[in-house]
Design a protein around this motif. Structure first.
Motif: not given
Length: 196
Positions: A71, A75, A106, A109-110
């Motif tokens: 990460r 992130e 995931e 987080e972006k």
């Protein structure tokens, strides 16, 4: 034979432990006492550390990562925010309607990479989790929740989530140090020691 203890490190440790203990003291928690109030105090402590560190990191370092497949700075902070909403969902409290809980962690987080935007998301996620925690009753703590492929009490899940917050606070400290950023609370302690 006992190891020799550097007295300055002992004082730093004592200061940190005292700060942690005081942070667990409930503040404005609607008259709550016991485990729930102490838990909220602990979440508020971690929130303070995480948000201070997020603000101390230079904006141009938010895409930095220590290695491939790990990460990035941004992130990690988004992961913390998404976990706050996971807690709200698993605890049976209402997740705000504009938060997409169908998105994979995931992917979530972006969704933001900018320093100021991430601060807003973090601040809101902590406000939302604290509001949810204030709605949890003593009886709720004994309820069973199914998470991570197992059944556990809500209280046990809360302890897991607190550990998770501390884990990523530690990761963020390491990221900051690797980029030459001293955690703000450490910088303050160093200034205080220098005046002595």
């Amino acid at each position: 034979m006992f190891p020799r203890i550097n007295i300055s490190w002992f004082m730093v440790l004592l200061f940190a432990m005292t700060s942690l203990a005081l942070s667990g003291t409930p503040q404005d928690n609607m008259g709550m006492t016991g485990f729930r109030a102490e838990y909220i105090g602990q979440v508020q402590f971690v929130q303070g550390r995480i948000t201070q560190l997020e603000q101390a990191m230079p904006a141009d370092k938010f895409m930095w990562r220590p290695g491939e497949g790990v990460r990035s700075v941004s992130e990690v902070y988004m992961h913390i925010a998404s976990a706050n909403y996971l807690f709200i969902k698993i605890s049976g409290q209402k997740v705000p309607g504009d938060i997409n809980m169908d998105m994979k962690p995931e992917e979530w987080e972006k969704t933001a990479t900018g320093k100021d935007e991430i601060k807003k998301i973090l601040d809101r996620s902590f406000a939302d989790i604290i509001a949810a925690l204030k709605n949890i009753t003593e009886a709720d703590l004994e309820k069973k929740v199914h998470v991570f492929g197992m059944d556990m009490s809500l209280r046990s899940f809360m302890m897991t989530m607190l550990g998770h917050m501390h884990e990523h606070l530690g990761q963020s400290i390491a990221y900051a140090r690797m980029n030459g950023v001293v955690p703000p609370w450490t910088a303050e302690q160093q200034k205080a020691e220098a005046k002595q």
